[in-house]
Write a protein that holds these residues in place. Structure first.
Motif, mmCIF file in Angstrom:
data_model
loop_
_atom_site.group_PDB
_atom_site.id
_atom_site.type_symbol
_atom_site.label_atom_id
_atom_site.label_comp_id
_atom_site.label_asym_id
_atom_site.label_seq_id
_atom_site.Cartn_x
_atom_site.Cartn_y
_atom_site.Cartn_z
ATOM 1 N N UNK A 38 0.820 -1.220 0.000
ATOM 2 C CA UNK A 38 0.000 0.000 0.000
ATOM 3 C C UNK A 38 0.856 1.273 0.000
ATOM 4 N N UNK A 39 1.969 1.236 -0.710
ATOM 5 C CA UNK A 39 2.894 2.377 -0.740
ATOM 6 C C UNK A 39 2.215 3.660 -1.204
ATOM 7 N N UNK A 40 1.330 3.530 -2.198
ATOM 8 C CA UNK A 40 0.713 4.718 -2.791
ATOM 9 C C UNK A 40 -0.383 5.315 -1.911
ATOM 10 N N UNK A 41 -0.666 4.703 -0.770
ATOM 11 C CA UNK A 41 -1.589 5.319 0.171
ATOM 12 C C UNK A 41 -0.972 6.592 0.735
ATOM 13 N N UNK A 42 0.352 6.627 0.857
ATOM 14 C CA UNK A 42 1.036 7.775 1.457
ATOM 15 C C UNK A 42 2.040 8.449 0.526
ATOM 16 N N UNK A 43 2.582 7.710 -0.441
ATOM 17 C CA UNK A 43 3.630 8.235 -1.321
ATOM 18 C C UNK A 43 3.127 8.353 -2.752
ATOM 19 N N UNK A 44 3.778 9.231 -3.504
ATOM 20 C CA UNK A 44 3.640 9.263 -4.955
ATOM 21 C C UNK A 44 5.052 9.248 -5.517
ATOM 22 N N UNK A 45 5.158 9.105 -6.801
ATOM 23 C CA UNK A 45 6.473 9.068 -7.410
ATOM 24 C C UNK A 45 7.162 10.430 -7.342
ATOM 25 N N UNK A 46 6.397 11.511 -7.581
ATOM 26 C CA UNK A 46 7.069 12.792 -7.794
ATOM 27 C C UNK A 46 6.570 13.983 -6.980
#
Length: 113
Positions: A38-46
Motif C-alpha cells: 500500500x505504498x501509494x496510500x502515502x507516497x507518490x512518485x514525484x
C-alpha cells in the motif's frame, strides 16, 4: 562515407542495448510489491502527499552510506518519522510482513527515482 567495421558496430549496438535495458530495469516499478504494501496510500512518485515522494527519498538518501540498509530495515520494521509527523506504518498496517529480498527490491527501485 567511410564504412564502420562490423565488430565496432556490434560492440556499440550491444553497449547501447545493455545501457537501455539496465535503465529500463532500474525504472521498472515492482507493482505487485507496491500494491501489496500500500505504498501509494502515502507516497507518490514525484510529489509529496502524506509522506515524501519517492523522488524526494531518492534525492535525500541516494548517496548516503548505508542508507539502503536503513531504509530496508524501516520498511520491514516500521519507523519514526524522518519527514513531518507521519511515521512509516508497521508492516501489519501496510499489508503484512515483508521479506528482506522484497524490501531490497522496493528500496533499490525507490533510490533509482
Amino acid at each position: 562515407m567511410k564504412a564502420v567495421p562490423l565488430p565496432h558496430l556490434a560492440a556499440t549496438l550491444l553497449a547501447l542495448f545493455l545501457s537501455a535495458s539496465s535503465a529500463a530495469l532500474a525504472q521498472s516499478e515492482p507493482t505487485a510489491l507496491v500494491d501489496q504494501q500500500h505504498c501509494m496510500f502515502c507516497h507518490t512518485r514525484d510529489a509529496p502527499f502524506l509522506a515524501p515522494s519517492f523522488q524526494q527519498i531518492a534525492a535525500r538518501y541516494r548517496d548516503v552510506p548505508n542508507a539502503r540498509l536503513m531504509l530496508e530495515h524501516k520498511l520491514r520494521e516500521g519507523g519514526k518519522a524522518h519527514w513531518g509527523d507521519t511515521a512509516m506504518p508497521l508492516p501489519p498496517d501496510r499489508g503484512g510482513p515483508l521479506t528482506a529480498e522484497d524490501a531490497h527490491t522496493l528500496i533499490v527501485w525507490v533510490l533509482a527515482q
